[in-house]
Every structure is written in structure tokens, then in C-alpha cells.
Design a protein around this motif. Structure first.
Motif, PDB file in Angstrom:
ATOM      1  N   GLN A  23       0.805  -1.215   0.000  1.00 40.42           N
ATOM      2  CA  GLN A  23       0.000   0.000   0.000  1.00 40.42           C
ATOM      3  C   GLN A  23       0.841   1.270   0.000  1.00 40.42           C
ATOM      4  O   GLN A  23       0.325   2.367   0.215  1.00 40.42           O
ATOM      5  CB  GLN A  23      -0.980  -0.022   1.175  1.00 40.42           C
ATOM      6  CG  GLN A  23      -2.011  -1.135   1.028  1.00 40.42           C
ATOM      7  CD  GLN A  23      -3.117  -1.082   2.055  1.00 40.42           C
ATOM      8  OE1 GLN A  23      -3.250  -0.123   2.802  1.00 40.42           O
ATOM      9  NE2 GLN A  23      -3.923  -2.132   2.096  1.00 40.42           N
ATOM     10  N   THR A  24       2.152   1.138  -0.247  1.00 43.29           N
ATOM     11  CA  THR A  24       2.987   2.319  -0.460  1.00 43.29           C
ATOM     12  C   THR A  24       2.544   2.980  -1.767  1.00 43.29           C
ATOM     13  O   THR A  24       2.351   2.308  -2.781  1.00 43.29           O
ATOM     14  CB  THR A  24       4.471   1.935  -0.537  1.00 43.29           C
ATOM     15  OG1 THR A  24       4.817   1.154   0.603  1.00 43.29           O
ATOM     16  CG2 THR A  24       5.345   3.182  -0.579  1.00 43.29           C
ATOM     17  N   ASP A  25       2.403   4.298  -1.757  1.00 39.89           N
ATOM     18  CA  ASP A  25       1.811   4.995  -2.895  1.00 39.89           C
ATOM     19  C   ASP A  25       2.885   5.371  -3.915  1.00 39.89           C
ATOM     20  O   ASP A  25       3.283   6.542  -4.032  1.00 39.89           O
ATOM     21  CB  ASP A  25       1.060   6.235  -2.411  1.00 39.89           C
ATOM     22  CG  ASP A  25       0.091   6.763  -3.456  1.00 39.89           C
ATOM     23  OD1 ASP A  25      -0.129   6.069  -4.466  1.00 39.89           O
ATOM     24  OD2 ASP A  25      -0.449   7.869  -3.255  1.00 39.89           O
ATOM     25  N   VAL A  26       3.310   4.389  -4.677  1.00 41.85           N
ATOM     26  CA  VAL A  26       4.360   4.571  -5.683  1.00 41.85           C
ATOM     27  C   VAL A  26       3.711   4.930  -7.022  1.00 41.85           C
ATOM     28  O   VAL A  26       2.784   4.237  -7.462  1.00 41.85           O
ATOM     29  CB  VAL A  26       5.197   3.285  -5.829  1.00 41.85           C
ATOM     30  CG1 VAL A  26       6.326   3.490  -6.827  1.00 41.85           C
ATOM     31  CG2 VAL A  26       5.747   2.852  -4.472  1.00 41.85           C
ATOM     32  N   PRO A  27       4.174   5.975  -7.711  1.00 46.80           N
ATOM     33  CA  PRO A  27       3.552   6.367  -8.980  1.00 46.80           C
ATOM     34  C   PRO A  27       4.025   5.507 -10.147  1.00 46.80           C
ATOM     35  O   PRO A  27       5.025   4.788 -10.060  1.00 46.80           O
ATOM     36  CB  PRO A  27       4.020   7.813  -9.156  1.00 46.80           C
ATOM     37  CG  PRO A  27       5.367   7.840  -8.494  1.00 46.80           C
ATOM     38  CD  PRO A  27       5.243   6.924  -7.307  1.00 46.80           C
ATOM     39  N   LEU A  28       3.310   5.597 -11.248  1.00 44.60           N
ATOM     40  CA  LEU A  28       3.755   4.976 -12.491  1.00 44.60           C
ATOM     41  C   LEU A  28       5.052   5.612 -12.961  1.00 44.60           C
ATOM     42  O   LEU A  28       5.299   6.792 -12.754  1.00 44.60           O
ATOM     43  CB  LEU A  28       2.704   5.151 -13.587  1.00 44.60           C
ATOM     44  CG  LEU A  28       1.338   4.494 -13.415  1.00 44.60           C
ATOM     45  CD1 LEU A  28       0.443   4.868 -14.587  1.00 44.60           C
ATOM     46  CD2 LEU A  28       1.464   2.985 -13.285  1.00 44.60           C
ATOM     47  N   SER A  54      -8.598   1.784  -7.376  1.00 43.24           N
ATOM     48  CA  SER A  54      -7.924   1.970  -6.093  1.00 43.24           C
ATOM     49  C   SER A  54      -7.517   3.431  -5.980  1.00 43.24           C
ATOM     50  O   SER A  54      -7.292   4.112  -6.987  1.00 43.24           O
ATOM     51  CB  SER A  54      -6.684   1.069  -6.045  1.00 43.24           C
ATOM     52  OG  SER A  54      -5.732   1.533  -5.125  1.00 43.24           O
ATOM     53  N   ASP A  55      -7.412   3.917  -4.739  1.00 41.93           N
ATOM     54  CA  ASP A  55      -7.005   5.311  -4.558  1.00 41.93           C
ATOM     55  C   ASP A  55      -5.497   5.502  -4.579  1.00 41.93           C
ATOM     56  O   ASP A  55      -5.017   6.633  -4.438  1.00 41.93           O
ATOM     57  CB  ASP A  55      -7.585   5.872  -3.252  1.00 41.93           C
ATOM     58  CG  ASP A  55      -7.118   5.117  -2.018  1.00 41.93           C
ATOM     59  OD1 ASP A  55      -6.584   3.993  -2.149  1.00 41.93           O
ATOM     60  OD2 ASP A  55      -7.291   5.653  -0.902  1.00 41.93           O
ATOM     61  N   LEU A  56      -4.720   4.429  -4.763  1.00 44.48           N
ATOM     62  CA  LEU A  56      -3.273   4.571  -4.894  1.00 44.48           C
ATOM     63  C   LEU A  56      -2.941   5.060  -6.301  1.00 44.48           C
ATOM     64  O   LEU A  56      -3.562   4.647  -7.282  1.00 44.48           O
ATOM     65  CB  LEU A  56      -2.580   3.240  -4.597  1.00 44.48           C
ATOM     66  CG  LEU A  56      -2.783   2.706  -3.171  1.00 44.48           C
ATOM     67  CD1 LEU A  56      -2.084   1.363  -3.004  1.00 44.48           C
ATOM     68  CD2 LEU A  56      -2.282   3.703  -2.125  1.00 44.48           C
ATOM     69  N   ARG A  57      -1.931   5.926  -6.411  1.00 47.55           N
ATOM     70  CA  ARG A  57      -1.683   6.644  -7.665  1.00 47.55           C
ATOM     71  C   ARG A  57      -1.421   5.735  -8.847  1.00 47.55           C
ATOM     72  O   ARG A  57      -1.845   6.050  -9.982  1.00 47.55           O
ATOM     73  CB  ARG A  57      -0.501   7.601  -7.482  1.00 47.55           C
ATOM     74  CG  ARG A  57      -0.820   8.855  -6.717  1.00 47.55           C
ATOM     75  CD  ARG A  57       0.390   9.745  -6.596  1.00 47.55           C
ATOM     76  NE  ARG A  57       1.431   9.122  -5.773  1.00 47.55           N
ATOM     77  CZ  ARG A  57       2.672   9.601  -5.655  1.00 47.55           C
ATOM     78  NH1 ARG A  57       3.046  10.681  -6.320  1.00 47.55           N
ATOM     79  NH2 ARG A  57       3.552   8.996  -4.874  1.00 47.55           N
ATOM     80  N   VAL A  74     -13.677   8.673 -12.986  1.00 47.06           N
ATOM     81  CA  VAL A  74     -13.086   7.561 -12.248  1.00 47.06           C
ATOM     82  C   VAL A  74     -13.535   7.655 -10.794  1.00 47.06           C
ATOM     83  O   VAL A  74     -13.309   8.683 -10.139  1.00 47.06           O
ATOM     84  CB  VAL A  74     -11.552   7.576 -12.321  1.00 47.06           C
ATOM     85  CG1 VAL A  74     -10.968   6.426 -11.488  1.00 47.06           C
ATOM     86  CG2 VAL A  74     -11.083   7.475 -13.763  1.00 47.06           C
ATOM     87  N   ALA A  75     -14.172   6.615 -10.307  1.00 39.81           N
ATOM     88  CA  ALA A  75     -14.601   6.561  -8.910  1.00 39.81           C
ATOM     89  C   ALA A  75     -13.568   5.782  -8.106  1.00 39.81           C
ATOM     90  O   ALA A  75     -13.273   4.625  -8.429  1.00 39.81           O
ATOM     91  CB  ALA A  75     -15.970   5.902  -8.797  1.00 39.81           C
ATOM     92  N   GLU A  76     -13.011   6.394  -7.076  1.00 38.72           N
ATOM     93  CA  GLU A  76     -12.003   5.733  -6.249  1.00 38.72           C
ATOM     94  C   GLU A  76     -12.657   4.943  -5.113  1.00 38.72           C
ATOM     95  O   GLU A  76     -13.673   5.368  -4.556  1.00 38.72           O
ATOM     96  CB  GLU A  76     -11.030   6.753  -5.664  1.00 38.72           C
ATOM     97  CG  GLU A  76     -10.147   7.415  -6.695  1.00 38.72           C
ATOM     98  CD  GLU A  76      -9.111   8.330  -6.055  1.00 38.72           C
ATOM     99  OE1 GLU A  76      -9.067   8.430  -4.807  1.00 38.72           O
ATOM    100  OE2 GLU A  76      -8.336   8.962  -6.811  1.00 38.72           O
ATOM    101  N   ASP A  77     -12.055   3.817  -4.786  1.00 39.04           N
ATOM    102  CA  ASP A  77     -12.514   2.985  -3.668  1.00 39.04           C
ATOM    103  C   ASP A  77     -11.283   2.419  -2.982  1.00 39.04           C
ATOM    104  O   ASP A  77     -10.544   1.628  -3.574  1.00 39.04           O
ATOM    105  CB  ASP A  77     -13.414   1.855  -4.177  1.00 39.04           C
ATOM    106  CG  ASP A  77     -14.131   1.112  -3.055  1.00 39.04           C
ATOM    107  OD1 ASP A  77     -13.558   0.982  -1.954  1.00 39.04           O
ATOM    108  OD2 ASP A  77     -15.266   0.647  -3.287  1.00 39.04           O
TER     109      ASP A  77
END
Length: 209
Positions: A23-28, A54-57, A74-77
Motif C-alpha cells: 500500500q505504499t503509494d508509488v507512482p507509475l 484503487s485510490d493509490l496513484r 473515475v470513482a475511487e474505492d
């Protein structure tokens, strides 16, 4: 017939380095953005009625590539997040094996109680599966794309299909920007229609994190 397209995010620098993201928020990275842009027209061709993420980037930005083509929001969950890998997050497999040898052995052996603050697979399946069923219920008879993560995708669709843990262990993880398709059929309920579908041939399978 309701169809769920469960789409793994594109590549990240941590994927490339073999680091456990969880769940670390690592970007593309640049490759991941290119993968999303390549896959998005194929998914747009399915004429989705909705896009969730997912709300992760890394998942959200993957979903954004499809949203840009379809005009859909886009709906985040947050329930669609990857498995939480606890103290493993940010480490490579050799680093985990060195620092947490007993936990690493349990993880590789498929033990549901890994330790090291790692979320149980059945808990992952329950939260992601719940989200997937709710999303499907909102869009009966439609195609819905759900951008998520490798481990979350596998455990989530396994929960929807009510497959046991030993069956799920035999399913190969999704490649970056590939997807699994589920369909809720009128007489047989949820069925797996396709797995590891994407715009380029299957290669080495990266860790589903």
C-alpha cells in the motif's frame, strides 16, 4: 450479463527494482504510463459504462488513461488497494529473506499467517471481493473496468468466484496493465471469462505488488 474487467496498474520503479509495494503509494514510471496508454484503447473498445480505481496513484493514473478516451469519471474505492505487506514494504525479496527469514518462508509457503504485519490473503479477498460485488450491483448488465493491483485482483476475483486458497495459489499473477474478466451469467452466476489479457505477449511475470 454484467462484466467486470479487473485491470492491474502499469509498471512502477519499484516493480522494476523488484520491491514490494503493497500500500505504499508509488507512482507509475514512463513505462507504466506507456503501458496504460497502449491498453486503454482496447478497454475503451469494450464500451465500459463505468470506471473504478484503487485510490493509490499507480492504479488511479492507469484508470485515468482509459477515462481520457471514454470521457467517463473515475470513482475511487480504497477497498481496491493492494494487500498491505507490513514490514516487507519497500524491500526486495533478498532483503526480506535476510531480515525476516521465518516470515519469508511462511510467505513463500503460502501460509495465511505470514507475520511481520502482513495482511492475510483471506482478508484481502474479503475487502476487494466486497467492493467488486457492490460495483457490479450498481451497473447490472454493463461492462465495468476496475483498476487495481496484482495481488488484490487475484484475491478479489477469487472471493467473488468462491474459489479456495489452493486454487488461487495456482493462478498466475497479472502482468502490468493486463486484466481478468469476470461475468455474472444469468443461470450460473459469476464465471471467469479470461485471465492475463493484454496488448502484448506474456513475458516474465513480475511480483503482484
Amino acid at each position: 450479463m454484467t462484466r467486470l474487467i479487473i485491470w492491474r496498474h502499469g509498471n512502477t520503479d519499484w516493480n522494476a527494482e523488484g520491491r514490494v509495494q503493497g500500500q505504499t503509494d508509488v507512482p507509475l514510471n514512463d513505462l507504466g504510463r506507456s503501458q496504460a496508454a497502449t491498453a486503454a484503447p482496447l478497454l475503451a473498445g469494450l464500451e465500459p459504462a463505468a470506471i473504478y480505481s484503487s485510490d493509490l496513484r499507480r492504479a488511479r493514473h492507469t484508470a485515468d488513461a482509459l477515462a481520457a478516451l471514454t470521457g467517463l469519471p473515475v470513482a475511487e474505492d480504497a477497498r481496491l488497494r493492494e494487500r498491505h505487506y507490513g514490514l516487507f514494504q519497500g524491500l526486495t525479496n533478498p532483503e526480506i529473506a535476510e531480515r525476516f527469514p521465518a516470515e519469508f518462508a511462511r510467505w513463500n509457503g503460502g501460509n495465511p499467517d505470514v507475520g511481520a504485519e502482513v495482511e492475510r490473503n483471506d482478508e484481502v479477498g474479503k475487502r476487494v471481493g466486497e467492493a467488486l460485488r457492490e460495483i457490479a450491483d450498481r451497473h447490472p448488465g454493463k461492462v465495468v473496468v476496475v483498476a487495481t493491483h496484482g495481488g488484490a485482483a487475484r484475491q478479489g476475483f477469487g472471493d467473488v468466484l468462491a474459489w479456495p486458497a489452493d486454487v488461487m495459489a495456482a493462478i498466475r499473477p497479472l502482468q502490468n496493465c493486463h486484466w481478468t474478466e469476470l461475468a455474472d451469467t444469468p443461470h450460473r452466476g459469476w464465471q471467469l471469462r479470461a485471465h492475463n489479457v493484454g496488448p502484448w505477449p506474456e513475458k516474465a511475470i513480475p511480483a503482484p505488488v
